[in-house]
Structures are given as structure tokens and as C-alpha cells.
Scaffold this motif. Structure first.
Motif, PDB file in Angstrom:
ATOM      1  N   TRP A 101       0.768  -1.185  -0.099  1.00 41.65           N
ATOM      2  CA  TRP A 101       0.046  -0.069   0.065  1.00 41.65           C
ATOM      3  C   TRP A 101       0.953   1.159   0.025  1.00 41.65           C
ATOM      4  O   TRP A 101       1.684   1.343   0.822  1.00 41.65           O
ATOM      5  CB  TRP A 101      -0.799  -0.011   1.192  1.00 41.65           C
ATOM      6  N   THR A 122       0.795   4.878   0.365  1.00 40.48           N
ATOM      7  CA  THR A 122       0.161   5.995   0.737  1.00 40.48           C
ATOM      8  C   THR A 122       0.670   7.599   0.815  1.00 40.48           C
ATOM      9  O   THR A 122       1.914   7.129   0.739  1.00 40.48           O
ATOM     10  CB  THR A 122      -0.404   5.880   2.269  1.00 40.48           C
ATOM     11  N   VAL A 141     -11.511   2.657   1.248  1.00 41.14           N
ATOM     12  CA  VAL A 141     -10.307   2.050   1.729  1.00 41.14           C
ATOM     13  C   VAL A 141     -10.492   0.540   1.961  1.00 41.14           C
ATOM     14  O   VAL A 141      -9.793  -0.360   1.726  1.00 41.14           O
ATOM     15  CB  VAL A 141      -9.697   2.857   2.862  1.00 41.14           C
ATOM     16  N   GLY A 163      -9.151  -2.516   0.421  1.00 44.97           N
ATOM     17  CA  GLY A 163      -8.281  -3.459   1.037  1.00 44.97           C
ATOM     18  C   GLY A 163      -8.690  -5.129   0.882  1.00 44.97           C
ATOM     19  O   GLY A 163      -8.063  -5.990   0.713  1.00 44.97           O
ATOM     20  N   ALA A 222      -5.597   7.086   1.254  1.00 44.13           N
ATOM     21  CA  ALA A 222      -6.100   6.326   2.649  1.00 44.13           C
ATOM     22  C   ALA A 222      -5.599   7.400   3.571  1.00 44.13           C
ATOM     23  O   ALA A 222      -4.852   7.025   4.133  1.00 44.13           O
ATOM     24  CB  ALA A 222      -5.277   4.851   2.724  1.00 44.13           C
ATOM     25  N   ARG A 243      -6.250   2.636   7.490  1.00 53.42           N
ATOM     26  CA  ARG A 243      -5.061   1.933   6.893  1.00 53.42           C
ATOM     27  C   ARG A 243      -4.641   0.525   7.981  1.00 53.42           C
ATOM     28  O   ARG A 243      -4.650  -0.451   7.409  1.00 53.42           O
ATOM     29  CB  ARG A 243      -3.833   2.552   6.917  1.00 53.42           C
ATOM     30  N   ARG A 301      -4.397  -3.427   7.370  1.00 56.98           N
ATOM     31  CA  ARG A 301      -3.674  -4.269   7.816  1.00 56.98           C
ATOM     32  C   ARG A 301      -3.853  -5.704   8.907  1.00 56.98           C
ATOM     33  O   ARG A 301      -3.511  -6.543   8.418  1.00 56.98           O
ATOM     34  CB  ARG A 301      -2.491  -3.504   8.756  1.00 56.98           C
ATOM     35  N   GLU A 360       3.289  -1.267   4.292  1.00 59.41           N
ATOM     36  CA  GLU A 360       2.709   0.226   4.169  1.00 59.41           C
ATOM     37  C   GLU A 360       3.951   1.142   3.632  1.00 59.41           C
ATOM     38  O   GLU A 360       5.004   0.737   4.408  1.00 59.41           O
ATOM     39  CB  GLU A 360       2.121   0.381   5.304  1.00 59.41           C
TER      40      GLU A 360
END
Length: 186
Positions: free
Chosen positions: A16, A18, A70, A74, A93, A99, A103, A115
Motif C-alpha cells: 500500500w 500512501t 479504503v 483492502g 487512504a 489503513r 493491515r 505500508e
């Protein structure tokens, strides 16, 4: 869904990326995707704009809608990653709790999740202004621009932080690739 049964032993993972609008997330993701494909990995890029058009149409930009967006991304990322795909997610996100929920979903399913914070300062992003969002916000045409008049909660402890404005796209992609190698995922 489990991240252990990928064909050919290729472990999937969600990476991810971000960061603020125009930080370089999508550019880095596509550069990394090309390298991973060249190495024989199955790769998908879940671009935030495409997701909003096809998977999250109808959602706005309230905190609740951003969270829903998000979580949908995900879910799709974990599904693909659990089946041996390297999933690159260049999506803002903006909220840490959103986030973290992604995870935790990956952890619960035993699927690798990394991340990467593309930490380009807002001043640089507004100069790049790839989609013209900063200009529209400055002109009063839009509001709720992440990092300007809407919050962006930068990751406190990402797996990797990239200062994309101080290096080339290739160098940034190479750093993410090195992280994947270090974690046994490339």
C-alpha cells in the motif's frame, strides 16, 4: 482465504503506497509493477481513481465514505494477494485507522501487507499538481483536498518511507523492491 496456497510458491502481498495527491504513488507503483512482471511475478495495480470509478462509484469524500472506499480496496487487495498476486495499491487512504483496519485484515488472513509512505511535502505536490486538484482548491472550485483543507494522517511507523521528491522514480521503485526482497516476497 489464506496467503499460503499460491501456485508455484509465489507469495502474494499487498504493498500500500500512501501519500498526498501528486506525491508519486501511482508512478512508483507502475515502475515497480513493470520490474516485478519482468521477474515473472503476477502483479496488479489497484489505482485509486479507477477503484472510485468502478468499485466505489457513488461514494463521496466524507470520512465515512473514504473509510468505506479504503476497506473495499483492502478487501480486493487481500483477496488477490492471498492468491499469489503482488498487489500495488497507490491510494491516499488519509486516515490511520482505515489503513490499520486493512493491515489487521491481512494479518488475520495470514497475507503479507506492507505500508509505504510516499512522503512528498505538500509544497512539492502542489507544484506537480498532476490532476489540477491543488489549483482547483486554491481557486475555491473544490474543497476537502487531502493535506490542504482535509486531514492526512501520515503513517507513524510505515514499513518504508520514501522521500520521492529527492530521488528518481526508479530509485523509489528499487527501494520498495529491496523491501520486498528483504521480506522474502520478491
Amino acid at each position: 482465504m489464506s496467503g499460503t496456497g499460491a501456485p508455484g510458491g509465489d507469495r502474494g502481498a499487498t504493498i500500500w503506497l500512501t501519500g498526498l495527491p501528486s506525491a508519486g504513488k501511482t508512478t512508483i507503483a507502475h515502475a515497480l509493477a513493470g520490474r516485478l512482471r519482468d521477474e515473472g511475478h503476477r502483479v496488479e495495480v489497484l489505482d485509486g481513481d479507477e477503484i472510485r470509478e468502478f468499485l466505489s462509484a457513488g461514494l463521496g469524500f466524507s470520512r465515512e465514505d473514504r473509510h468505506t472506499n479504503v476497506q473495499r480496496i483492502g478487501f480486493v487487495a487481500e483477496l488477490l494477494a492471498s492468491n499469489g498476486v503482488k498487489v500495488l495499491v497507490p491510494v491516499i487512504a488519509p486516515y490511520a485507522d482505515s489503513r490499520e483496519a486493512v493491515r489487521k485484515r491481512h494479518q488475520a488472513e495470514g497475507t503479507a501487507y506492507l505500508e509505504v509512505h510516499v512522503a512528498t511535502p505538500v509544497e512539492v505536490c502542489s507544484e506537480r499538481d498532476v490532476k489540477g486538484l491543488y489549483a482547483k482548491q486554491a481557486a475555491g472550485e473544490i474543497s476537502g483536498l487531502t493535506g490542504v483543507d482535509d486531514p492526512y494522517e501520515a503513517p507513524v511507523d510505515p514499513d518504508l518511507r520514501i522521500e520521492a521528491h529527492t530521488e528518481t522514480v526508479r530509485e523509489s521503485a528499487d527501494r520498495v523492491h529491496a523491501l520486498l526482497s528483504e521480506r522474502g516476497l520478491a
